[in-house]
Design an enzyme around this catalytic site. Structure first.
Site, PDB file in Angstrom:
ATOM      1  N   ILE A  31       0.090   7.119  -7.324  1.00 19.44           N
ATOM      2  CA  ILE A  31      -0.552   6.983  -7.669  1.00 19.44           C
ATOM      3  C   ILE A  31      -1.728   6.234  -7.792  1.00 19.44           C
ATOM      4  O   ILE A  31      -3.065   5.921  -8.402  1.00 19.44           O
ATOM      5  CB  ILE A  31       0.495   5.994  -9.120  1.00 19.44           C
ATOM      6  CG1 ILE A  31       0.535   5.467  -9.193  1.00 19.44           C
ATOM      7  CG2 ILE A  31       0.907   8.020 -10.010  1.00 19.44           C
ATOM      8  CD1 ILE A  31       1.110   4.735 -10.728  1.00 19.44           C
ATOM      9  N   GLY A  34      -5.114   1.154  -2.304  1.00 19.84           N
ATOM     10  CA  GLY A  34      -6.618   0.780  -1.420  1.00 19.84           C
ATOM     11  C   GLY A  34      -6.212   0.262  -0.492  1.00 19.84           C
ATOM     12  O   GLY A  34      -5.314   0.926   0.700  1.00 19.84           O
ATOM     13  N   GLY A  35      -7.031  -0.522   0.671  1.00 19.53           N
ATOM     14  CA  GLY A  35      -6.852  -1.045   1.974  1.00 19.53           C
ATOM     15  C   GLY A  35      -5.540  -1.988   1.797  1.00 19.53           C
ATOM     16  O   GLY A  35      -5.898  -2.158   3.179  1.00 19.53           O
ATOM     17  N   VAL A  39       0.382   2.686  -3.639  1.00 18.73           N
ATOM     18  CA  VAL A  39       1.106   2.433  -5.527  1.00 18.73           C
ATOM     19  C   VAL A  39       1.573   3.796  -5.763  1.00 18.73           C
ATOM     20  O   VAL A  39       1.391   4.672  -5.575  1.00 18.73           O
ATOM     21  CB  VAL A  39       0.241   1.925  -6.898  1.00 18.73           C
ATOM     22  CG1 VAL A  39       1.284   1.432  -8.034  1.00 18.73           C
ATOM     23  CG2 VAL A  39      -0.376   0.783  -6.378  1.00 18.73           C
ATOM     24  N   LYS A  54       4.473  -1.569  -6.060  1.00 20.40           N
ATOM     25  CA  LYS A  54       3.360  -1.595  -4.889  1.00 20.40           C
ATOM     26  C   LYS A  54       3.800  -2.328  -3.737  1.00 20.40           C
ATOM     27  O   LYS A  54       4.126  -2.753  -4.168  1.00 20.40           O
ATOM     28  CB  LYS A  54       2.488  -2.548  -5.573  1.00 20.40           C
ATOM     29  CG  LYS A  54       0.984  -3.019  -4.606  1.00 20.40           C
ATOM     30  CD  LYS A  54      -0.255  -3.643  -5.621  1.00 20.40           C
ATOM     31  CE  LYS A  54      -1.191  -3.106  -5.833  1.00 20.40           C
ATOM     32  NZ  LYS A  54      -1.696  -4.245  -6.223  1.00 20.40           N
ATOM     33  N   ASP A 151      -9.949 -10.375  -8.850  1.00 23.28           N
ATOM     34  CA  ASP A 151     -10.644  -8.934  -9.048  1.00 23.28           C
ATOM     35  C   ASP A 151     -10.689  -8.583 -10.483  1.00 23.28           C
ATOM     36  O   ASP A 151     -10.003  -7.180 -10.536  1.00 23.28           O
ATOM     37  CB  ASP A 151      -9.957  -8.211  -8.032  1.00 23.28           C
ATOM     38  CG  ASP A 151      -9.923  -6.844  -8.142  1.00 23.28           C
ATOM     39  OD1 ASP A 151     -11.142  -6.877  -7.804  1.00 23.28           O
ATOM     40  OD2 ASP A 151      -8.867  -6.139  -7.757  1.00 23.28           O
TER      41      ASP A 151
END
Length: 691
Positions: A31, A34-35, A39, A54, A151
């Site tokens: 779903i 990223g880097g 997830v 994750k 973040d």
């Protein structure tokens, strides 16, 4: 990485292929990624609830030391129990040794999907205040425990079923890892919300989170970000250098609050989340209320001053500094500084911060040596990078000719190999090519997968990205998809299919160590016709399927154990009504002739045979069943003399009758429809097993 704890789509019930294996969870699909992580949506078996998991990528935490440190930090974050923080359920390792943590799956969207400016000024602003209060309460709680988020952004503010905002994804809030940098040289974090000191790659503290909250407030109030740029680098420069924009007239009562939240220097921002909450309470409820010492006249004056060109600003500041001698008294700015602030007596005490360019109690002195104050040169690669980003968004990865991301990135590289955004957008294309390669691998289309592997490899080689994190992700995802296909073949005992997967892995450039392990796994599978288990089954190929076939009919001893365990009553066994049935009824225990425990059981009905197959399946955890007519024709042992015929799974003319097949001591042959509830003294059964 945008957090992926939320999604509006109905979750799929069937798992995607090639997903990580985690004990206690059934992963169903990706779903978000990223880097540093991917997830997944998963079902927690013990509680039967959906969760988000994750899983860190191998290249994100390359050694055991970093993985243990990450897990220790994740445990710290897991102890953050606050009504507006998304918690962590569990921390662990996948079957492949990758760290993961499980979190709630929140399906009500994130802050970036809400539009407050359309709710009407009063209702919208009330909701903005409530969300800001909740986020600041969460940050105040986390900061007090030594955790800085780093973040904070719209995608990381999620909503639960009660529409409460929750701050998510403390995934890069690692206190002791030190500054981390991406391949493009940009500090970790989302550039649109990044504090100036974070954009410069400096150490950050809690005040960087407060800056990001200020950006969120601006975005909720206006419907857009305070700084907009075409690329990440330009966006970072704007946060570090450009003055804070002015709000439209109907929002001017928020300006003082946001000016301090978005101050360039951390020392001029709110000292804590609690102080920012207190200042939020003092923001007037509507435009036109008293704004304290800043009058409408001063606003107009400041607006006129803000329209001065940058060179005029620098001149005024330098003249002011020269007149007061402040620059001489303060010395030279440190390395990497864009501005130097000389503190004044009211720097911390006054919550009302005037407009940018007039920080309370401080003089901002431009550093003439700072390259950030000079206009950035325009790279000849920029237009190709912009074209590549647009082509990526349209999924024009390698086609059509002359208008695809692959060609645009190569053109950008040739125009200016040093341009920082070239490797960034090249990484995005490699990720997109990886999506396509993995999809075709899962579908068994190795030819198309090879095309994408060759294109990604060529791009990485020509742009010097062969050792980049993007290529590491690309190779890892291909390995995962191939290993999932191999596991399916192994589960089906399909030796030929497993060896085909190994050949595909070889042509798709899988590393030698992984290839060797896959080949060994495939070679261990038995050949059709060989005994594969201690239950005496043999492999048989039926059309394109492999099944395990029992070499012998179920014996009288085997059936006796089943009958004793289940208490199943014996079926009637005779074809005609006769006096003997009443006087001496026949059954599998007494079929009318002597049998040892090793002889095939007879006088059992089709329903008895089905019940035996279910019992054996439950006891062993394997799936046993009666063979079909098609399988019976191909199975070894069904042709030529046999002591008994066999029950098959197929119906006769109707399903009150079932088919028996094969020769028996009575001489019957071929396929016979028989009463499914009656036993026959020349009909037994054997089972097949689906691997």
């Amino acid at each position: 990485m945008s957090t992926a704890l939320t999604e509006h789509h109905v979750p799929s019930q069937e798992p995607e292929e090639g997903l990580p294996q985690i004990q206690g969870y059934r992963l169903t699909r990706v779903i978000g990624h990223g880097g540093m992580s991917i997830v997944y949506l998963a079902e927690q078996a013990s509680l039967e609830r959906e969760v988000a998991i994750k899983v860190m990528l191998p290249e994100a935490l390359a050694d055991e030391v970093s993985r243990r440190r990450f897990e220790n930090e994740a445990r710290t974050i897991a102890r953050l129990e606050h009504p507006h923080i998304v918690g962590i359920f569990e921390i662990g390792r996948t079957r492949d040794g990758l760290p993961y943590y499980a979190m709630p799956f929140l399906a009500h969207g994130h802050l970036g999907q809400r539009e407050f400016v359309q709710d009407g000024e009063e209702n919208g602003h009330a909701r903005v205040r409530a969300i800001l209060q909740a986020l600041l309460a969460a940050l105040d709680y986390a900061h007090a425990r030594g955790v800085v988020h780093r973040d904070v952004k719209a995608e990381n503010v999620l909503f639960d079923e009660a529409e409460r905002p929750l701050l998510a994804d403390f995934g890069i809030a690692l206190r002791r890892f030190g500054p981390r940098v991406t391949t493009a040289g940009m500090a970790v974090g989302s550039t649109a919300y990044m504090a100036p000191e974070q954009a410069r790659g400096e150490d950050v503290d809690a005040r960087a989170d407060l800056y990001a909250v200020g950006v969120l407030a601006w975005e909720m109030l206006t419907g857009q970000l305070p700084f907009l740029a075409g690329d990440a680098l330009s966006m970072a420069v704007m946060h570090a250098q450009d003055p804070i924009p002015r709000l439209p007239r109907h929002l001017r009562h928020w300006q003082r609050f946001l000016d301090r939240a978005l101050a360039k220097s951390p020392s001029q921002r709110y000292r804590s989340a609690q102080q920012m909450r207190d200042a939020l309470e003092r923001v007037p409820r509507r435009s036109g209320q008293a704004l304290g010492r800043v009058t409408g006249t001063s606003h107009r004056a400041m607006a006129a001053i803000r329209r001065w060109p940058r060179t005029a600003w620098i001149g005024v500041v330098v003249l002011a500094a020269g007149a007061t001698g402040l620059a001489l008294r303060q010395g030279q700015p440190g390395p990497g500084t864009f501005f130097r602030a000389t503190p004044g007596p009211a720097a911390e005490s006054d919550p009302a911060l005037p407009t940018p360019g007039a920080v309370p109690g401080a003089s901002i002195i431009a550093d003439p040596g700072s390259s950030m104050l000079r206009p950035l040169p325009i790279s000849p690669a920029e237009r190709y990078v912009i074209a590549a980003e647009q082509q990526l968004a349209s999924r024009n990865l390698t086609a059509p000719e002359g208008a695809n991301a692959f060609e645009s990135i190569l053109a950008a590289w040739k125009a200016d190999p040093a341009y920082q955004l070239v490797p960034v957008v090249a990484g995005h294309l490699i990720d997109a090519l990886g999506d396509e390669a993995q999809r075709h691998i899962r579908n068994g289309d190795d030819r198309r997968a090879r095309d994408y592997v060759q294109q990604a490899t060529a791009l990485a080689t020509q742009t010097r990205q062969a050792a980049s994190p993007a290529m590491a992700r690309f190779r890892a995802r291909n390995r995962t998809a191939l290993q999932a296909r191999l596991d399916r073949a192994v589960e089906k005992l399909d030796r030929a299919g497993a060896l085909q997967v190994v050949d595909s892995a070889r042509t798709l450039g899988v590393d030698p160590a992984t290839l060797s392990a896959m080949a060994a796994k495939a070679q261990r599978l038995p050949q059709p016709g060989s005994t594969i288990d201690d239950d005496g089954t043999r492999l048989a190929r039926i059309d394109d399927r492999i099944i395990a076939v029992s070499q012998h009919d179920v014996s009288r001893g085997d059936y006796a154990r089943f009958a004793d365990a289940t208490g199943r009553e014996a079926a009637l066994c005779r074809e005609r009504v006769s006096l003997l049935r009443i006087v001496a009824p026949r059954s599998w225990k007494s079929p009318g002739f002597e049998q040892s425990t090793q002889h095939p059981v007879v006088c059992v009905s089709w329903e008895d045979a089905q019940a035996y197959a279910r019992w054996l399946s439950q006891r062993t955890g394997r799936h046993y069943r009666l063979p079909t007519v098609t399988e019976a024709r191909a199975l070894p042992g069904t042709r030529g003399p046999k002591p008994v015929s066999e029950w098959l799974g197929n119906c006769g003319p109707d399903c009150s009758q079932r088919i028996s097949a094969g020769h028996s001591w009575r001489g019957a042959s071929g396929m016979r429809p028989l009463d499914s509830q009656r036993g026959y003294d020349d009909v037994g059964f054997r089972l097949v097993r689906d691997p």
